[in-house]
Enzyme design. Sequence first.
Site, short mmCIF file in Angstrom:
data_model
loop_
_atom_site.label_atom_id
_atom_site.label_comp_id
_atom_site.label_asym_id
_atom_site.label_seq_id
_atom_site.Cartn_x
_atom_site.Cartn_y
_atom_site.Cartn_z
N GLU A 176 0.83 -1.21 0.00
CA GLU A 176 0.00 0.00 0.00
C GLU A 176 0.87 1.26 0.00
O GLU A 176 1.15 1.83 1.05
CB GLU A 176 -0.95 0.02 1.21
CG GLU A 176 -1.86 1.24 1.20
CD GLU A 176 -2.76 1.36 2.44
OE1 GLU A 176 -3.64 2.23 2.43
OE2 GLU A 176 -2.58 0.58 3.39
N LYS A 213 -2.70 -1.96 -2.93
CA LYS A 213 -3.75 -1.08 -2.40
C LYS A 213 -3.32 0.34 -2.71
O LYS A 213 -2.31 0.84 -2.18
CB LYS A 213 -3.94 -1.30 -0.89
CG LYS A 213 -5.05 -0.43 -0.31
CD LYS A 213 -5.46 -0.86 1.10
CE LYS A 213 -6.51 0.07 1.67
NZ LYS A 213 -7.08 -0.40 2.94
#
Length: 295
Positions: A176, A213
């Site tokens: 992420e 992400k």
Amino acid sequence: MNTKQLERIQHANGFIAALDQSGGSTPKALLQYGIREDRYTNEQEMFTLVHAMRTRIIKSPTFDSRHILGAILFENTMDLTIDGQFTADYLWEQKGIVPFLKIDQGLAEPNNGVQLMKPIPGLDELLKRAVQKNIFGTKMRSLIKEANPGGIHEVVEQQFAFAKQIAGYGLVPIIEPEVDIHSSDKAQSEKILKDELLTHLSTLGKDVKVMLKLSLPAEDNFYSELIQEPHVVRVVALSGGYTQAEANEKLARNHGLIASFSRALSQGLSDEQTDDEFNALLAKSTQAIYEASIT
């Protein structure tokens, strides 16, 4: 790696629920839920209250596998139980929802326009425990605030170094590298980030699987190459401070991208609501996020 869980995450319709607010963000999450800081006096009481909030969400009849593919848990949540089962086992066995674990220890100080992750001492031990607790994958967050090529390279390099370590335990890492939605050069940051991600993905062993992400991109369908990349199980989007309506509207325009929302999922939920009120609002939220995720 659980092949049924992999198949579900890779191919089924739905989204990932992020229930992983950590020590620093827990008071904010509780306040959003209507619990002020005068309701607890220490960290243990705070975590007990937040576990009760997460348990209420997870046990809600609307929190089910029709809409939700996976849920990201905080370490404390992984070690606690729901109805006598460890949280990950409850999610999978009772709900058909795949469990993930947040593993990072927060962000380092800003440098080169980014915030790397702090070191993660004892990561190997944590990953061993995650395997024992039947966790499928992990999540770790960095933050990009400026389109600084050197800083963004550092972010991706650090993420992939950890990802290879995590994959060694048979877990699927969610990488992420969030781009700040308020950044003045967000689109340029996303261009640099995509190139770095594609470069680093090409260095992975053929059997290594990861998830990404990412912030909802400035340009629609900008991450389609990443969605098609053979090592990538799924690309999920964070809400990043957008309201639920804003995040859903942007998500729906990005084909193949699915949600992994935290604040946007729990928006409007309150400790003071009756179960009927709570479940009705959660049902409305999950339906809306689901519909935006299947475009």
